[in-house]
Design a protein around this motif. Structure first.
Motif, PDB file in Angstrom:
ATOM      1  N   ASP A  14       0.823  -1.210   0.000  1.00  0.00           N
ATOM      2  CA  ASP A  14       0.000   0.000   0.000  1.00  0.00           C
ATOM      3  C   ASP A  14       0.857   1.259   0.000  1.00  0.00           C
ATOM      4  N   ASP A  15       0.193   2.403  -0.027  1.00  0.00           N
ATOM      5  CA  ASP A  15       0.886   3.687  -0.119  1.00  0.00           C
ATOM      6  C   ASP A  15       1.691   4.040   1.129  1.00  0.00           C
ATOM      7  N   VAL A  18       2.997  -0.926   3.628  1.00  0.00           N
ATOM      8  CA  VAL A  18       2.547  -2.128   4.324  1.00  0.00           C
ATOM      9  C   VAL A  18       2.210  -3.204   3.297  1.00  0.00           C
ATOM     10  N   GLU A  19       2.658  -4.430   3.551  1.00  0.00           N
ATOM     11  CA  GLU A  19       2.378  -5.558   2.661  1.00  0.00           C
ATOM     12  C   GLU A  19       1.116  -6.285   3.109  1.00  0.00           C
ATOM     13  N   TRP A  20       0.258  -6.592   2.154  1.00  0.00           N
ATOM     14  CA  TRP A  20      -0.977  -7.330   2.389  1.00  0.00           C
ATOM     15  C   TRP A  20      -1.006  -8.516   1.433  1.00  0.00           C
ATOM     16  N   LYS A  21      -1.499  -9.651   1.908  1.00  0.00           N
ATOM     17  CA  LYS A  21      -1.716 -10.805   1.046  1.00  0.00           C
ATOM     18  C   LYS A  21      -3.127 -11.286   1.281  1.00  0.00           C
ATOM     19  N   GLY A  22      -3.796 -11.683   0.196  1.00  0.00           N
ATOM     20  CA  GLY A  22      -5.148 -12.189   0.325  1.00  0.00           C
ATOM     21  C   GLY A  22      -5.733 -12.542  -1.027  1.00  0.00           C
ATOM     22  N   PHE A  23      -7.022 -12.850  -1.020  1.00  0.00           N
ATOM     23  CA  PHE A  23      -7.756 -13.277  -2.211  1.00  0.00           C
ATOM     24  C   PHE A  23      -8.748 -12.188  -2.606  1.00  0.00           C
ATOM     25  N   VAL A  24      -8.708 -11.763  -3.860  1.00  0.00           N
ATOM     26  CA  VAL A  24      -9.607 -10.704  -4.337  1.00  0.00           C
ATOM     27  C   VAL A  24     -10.986 -11.322  -4.607  1.00  0.00           C
ATOM     28  N   LEU A  54     -10.268  -6.759   3.663  1.00  0.00           N
ATOM     29  CA  LEU A  54      -9.704  -5.440   3.425  1.00  0.00           C
ATOM     30  C   LEU A  54     -10.343  -4.874   2.171  1.00  0.00           C
ATOM     31  N   ILE A  55     -10.779  -3.646   2.244  1.00  0.00           N
ATOM     32  CA  ILE A  55     -11.268  -2.947   1.055  1.00  0.00           C
ATOM     33  C   ILE A  55     -10.263  -1.841   0.788  1.00  0.00           C
ATOM     34  N   ILE A  56      -9.670  -1.874  -0.396  1.00  0.00           N
ATOM     35  CA  ILE A  56      -8.595  -0.938  -0.711  1.00  0.00           C
ATOM     36  C   ILE A  56      -8.831  -0.308  -2.078  1.00  0.00           C
ATOM     37  N   SER A  57      -8.560   0.980  -2.161  1.00  0.00           N
ATOM     38  CA  SER A  57      -8.779   1.714  -3.417  1.00  0.00           C
ATOM     39  C   SER A  57      -7.515   1.719  -4.269  1.00  0.00           C
ATOM     40  N   GLU A  58      -7.711   1.986  -5.533  1.00  0.00           N
ATOM     41  CA  GLU A  58      -6.596   2.071  -6.481  1.00  0.00           C
ATOM     42  C   GLU A  58      -5.549   3.082  -6.028  1.00  0.00           C
ATOM     43  N   SER A  59      -5.986   4.204  -5.487  1.00  0.00           N
ATOM     44  CA  SER A  59      -5.045   5.248  -5.079  1.00  0.00           C
ATOM     45  C   SER A  59      -4.201   4.852  -3.867  1.00  0.00           C
ATOM     46  N   GLU A  60      -4.639   3.837  -3.120  1.00  0.00           N
ATOM     47  CA  GLU A  60      -3.894   3.373  -1.951  1.00  0.00           C
ATOM     48  C   GLU A  60      -2.891   2.269  -2.298  1.00  0.00           C
ATOM     49  N   ILE A  61      -2.935   1.763  -3.526  1.00  0.00           N
ATOM     50  CA  ILE A  61      -2.083   0.652  -3.942  1.00  0.00           C
ATOM     51  C   ILE A  61      -0.845   1.183  -4.653  1.00  0.00           C
ATOM     52  N   LYS A  62       0.300   0.873  -4.079  1.00  0.00           N
ATOM     53  CA  LYS A  62       1.579   1.243  -4.689  1.00  0.00           C
ATOM     54  C   LYS A  62       2.028   0.154  -5.668  1.00  0.00           C
ATOM     55  N   LYS A  63       1.806  -1.124  -5.269  1.00  0.00           N
ATOM     56  CA  LYS A  63       2.196  -2.271  -6.097  1.00  0.00           C
ATOM     57  C   LYS A  63       1.243  -3.414  -5.827  1.00  0.00           C
TER      58      LYS A  63
END
Length: 67
Positions: A14-15, A18-24, A54-63
């Motif tokens: 994330d921006d 922080v690393e997150w792992k999971g299933f979309v 976790l609900i995450i927006s495009e703008s919060e995703i770095k990679k």
């Protein structure tokens, strides 16, 4: 295009670095969102306190990548 990650196990940085792992589980497109951006609903997240996901927006995703 974040829609390609639907139904996949992913690793997200994330921006804040922080690393997150999971299933979309689901994806909200810019056309359907109130703020005109992609949103991912990620379940089976690797962090305590996020048992419901976790609900995450495009703008919060770095990679993001499929794992």
């Amino acid at each position: 295009m974040l829609g390609n990650f639907l139904g996949k196990n992913v690793r997200i940085i994330d921006d804040e670095g922080v690393e997150w792992k999971g299933f979309v589980r689901s994806v909200e497109t810019p056309a359907d969102s109130e703020d005109n951006q992609w949103w991912l609903d990620v379940v089976n997240v690797n962090k305590p306190g996020f048992e419901t996901g976790l609900i995450i927006s495009e703008s919060e995703i770095k990679k993001i990548e499929v794992i």
